[in-house]
Design a protein around this motif. Structure first.
Motif, PDB file in Angstrom:
ATOM      1  N   ALA A 163      22.771  -4.760   1.723  1.00 32.87           N
ATOM      2  CA  ALA A 163      21.597  -4.686   2.676  1.00 32.87           C
ATOM      3  C   ALA A 163      21.524  -5.303   3.158  1.00 32.87           C
ATOM      4  CB  ALA A 163      20.132  -5.158   1.698  1.00 32.87           C
ATOM      5  N   ASP A 198      21.589 -11.247   3.328  1.00 29.64           N
ATOM      6  CA  ASP A 198      21.616 -11.108   1.539  1.00 29.64           C
ATOM      7  C   ASP A 198      23.368 -11.580   0.701  1.00 29.64           C
ATOM      8  OD1 ASP A 198      18.356 -10.487   1.583  1.00 29.64           O
ATOM      9  OD2 ASP A 198      19.361  -8.962   1.276  1.00 29.64           O
ATOM     10  N   ARG A 214      22.427  -7.819  -6.742  1.00 33.84           N
ATOM     11  CA  ARG A 214      22.333  -7.199  -5.632  1.00 33.84           C
ATOM     12  C   ARG A 214      21.004  -6.050  -6.488  1.00 33.84           C
ATOM     13  NH1 ARG A 214      27.493  -2.828  -4.355  1.00 33.84           N
ATOM     14  NH2 ARG A 214      27.996  -2.313  -6.553  1.00 33.84           N
ATOM     15  N   SER A 240      19.366  -5.205  -3.241  1.00 39.56           N
ATOM     16  CA  SER A 240      19.500  -5.630  -1.620  1.00 39.56           C
ATOM     17  C   SER A 240      21.323  -4.712  -2.220  1.00 39.56           C
ATOM     18  CB  SER A 240      20.145  -6.996  -1.676  1.00 39.56           C
ATOM     19  OG  SER A 240      21.006  -7.350   0.056  1.00 39.56           O
TER      20      SER A 240
END
Ligand SMILES: *Cc1c(COP(=O)(O)O)cnc(C)c1O
Length: 378
Positions: free
Chosen positions: A58, A62, A217, A234
């Motif tokens: 993202a 992150d 993620r 993410s």
């Protein structure tokens, strides 16, 4: 003449049609989460960097967070890094339960000083995070040698340095981010490869790290609703991936243009202030162009003067992390990291983007020179 820090639209017209077609394509397919454009971009990005894999996430923060976890950093571990960086580098260390340990920086590159980094190693140290600040490569030969000697992981914070290169061992050109165990990147619009919103990536050539990153993620799952661990939401957005694929094809040219701007700045400011010196074994990505004065008052005066003339400028970064309130609990104080403290007080960054014109460059450099002859006051 006003000069902006970056001109987000300057590079758009030549690729407008291509980007709009790519984006419309995503809209029409409506496969918005981890659509095929993400996989396609990940393949292109890994191929560009010379790594086996890239994982789209993202944002660059992150990317760091998940790289730290995927590299096996656990609560209580110590991670050595630079105090002269954006807080994303260290808030992610803390948020993983680990402890950021600040080493001093090199007075020429403003990057982590390998000797200082090695002096901070304890029994708890698990990793080093070199930050290629402004796009200037860190001394990766020295950092990799220290990591090897002490069995540490290396995560390169490449948020400002995509397309920067380093000649490893004096012979082998490697893209920054491809040298350590992982490289982390930001596609924040103002970075070298900017998306039209937030985005980030982690590169690695390690199969195990790849698997963990892909799980992290996406809520810790490989198969939907089967969670081997906790993770995050993410993922790189599919629309952003489509934009990034188009822009990736331009980015080498843009970095060449940035280097050309930097050469013009350096020529005009020769003898006026300290300009970046790029070693022969490095290619700078010039995300930022940072100059240095011999005193804080000259720097502060130059900054005020340029601002008064409508010339954008910025101090990256005015307060080193060991002196930030957020890290008061670590006990850092003035005098701990003298090189870093001297640098934070005397640098500032000039407008930098690929399309900066000769006229804009002259306006900026004339103003820097003039600032040394007039005192602006408060
Ligand atoms: C921009 C940046 C980040 C964070 O990236 P985001 O995409 O904004 O989260 C991390 N480290 C450094 C050095 C950066 O400049």
């Amino acid at each position: 003449m006003k000069v902006p820090m970056v001109d987000m639209l300057a590079g758009y017209p030549p690729i407008k049609d291509e980007i709009e077609t790519a984006v419309k394509n995503v809209f029409n397919k409506a496969h918005f989460i981890l659509g095929e454009e993400v996989t396609k971009f990940e393949g292109e990005f890994a191929a560009h960097n010379g790594t086996k894999y890239a994982v789209g996430v993202a944002n660059g923060t992150d990317a760091l967070r998940m790289a730290i976890l995927a590299a096996g950093i656990k609560p209580g571990d110590e991670v050595i890094t630079s105090p002269f960086t954006f807080i994303a580098t260290t808030e992610t260390i803390s948020q993983c339960g680990a402890i950021p340990v600040f080493a001093d920086i090199d007075p020429a590159s403003y990057n982590l000083d390998p000797k200082s980094a090695e002096s901070k190693i304890t029994g708890k140290t698990k990793a080093i995070i070199p930050v290629h600040l402004y796009g200037m490569p860190c001394d990766m030969d020295a950092i990799m040698a220290i990591a090897k000697k002490h069995g540490l992981k290396v995560i390169e914070d490449t948020a400002q340095a995509f397309t920067g290169k380093y000649k490893l061992g004096g012979t082998d050109w490697k893209y920054l981010g491809s040298i350590g165990n992982c490289g982390t990147y930001s596609f924040f619009p103002a970075k070298n490869l900017g998306a039209f919103g937030d985005g980030g990536a982690v590169t690695t050539s390690d199969d195990k790290i790849l698997e963990t990153l892909k799980q992290l993620r996406n809520h810790g799952s490989k198969v939907r609703y089967h969670h081997e661990m906790e993770g995050f939401n993410s993922r790189l957005d599919t629309v952003q991936a489509a934009v990034l694929s188009v822009r990736l094809r331009q980015v080498e040219k843009w970095t060449e243009m940035r280097n050309a701007v930097a050469a013009k700045y350096a020529a005009a400011l020769d003898g006026v202030c300290v300009t970046p010196v790029v070693p022969a074994n490095c290619r700078h990505s010039f995300n930022y162009y940072t100059i240095r004065f011999d005193t804080k008052s000259k720097r502060d005066n130059a900054q005020k003067y340029l601002t008064g003339q409508g010339i954008a400028n910025q101090i990256y970064y005015p307060i080193a992390l060991h002196l930030q309130e957020a890290y008061a609990h670590l006990g850092g104080k003035r005098g701990d990291l003298p090189v870093c403290e001297a640098v934070q007080d005397t640098v500032f960054s000039l407008p930098m983007f690929p399309e900066l014109t000769d006229e804009q460059i002259k306006t900026v450099t004339d103003a820097v020179k003039a600032s040394l002859t007039v005192s602006v006051g408060k």
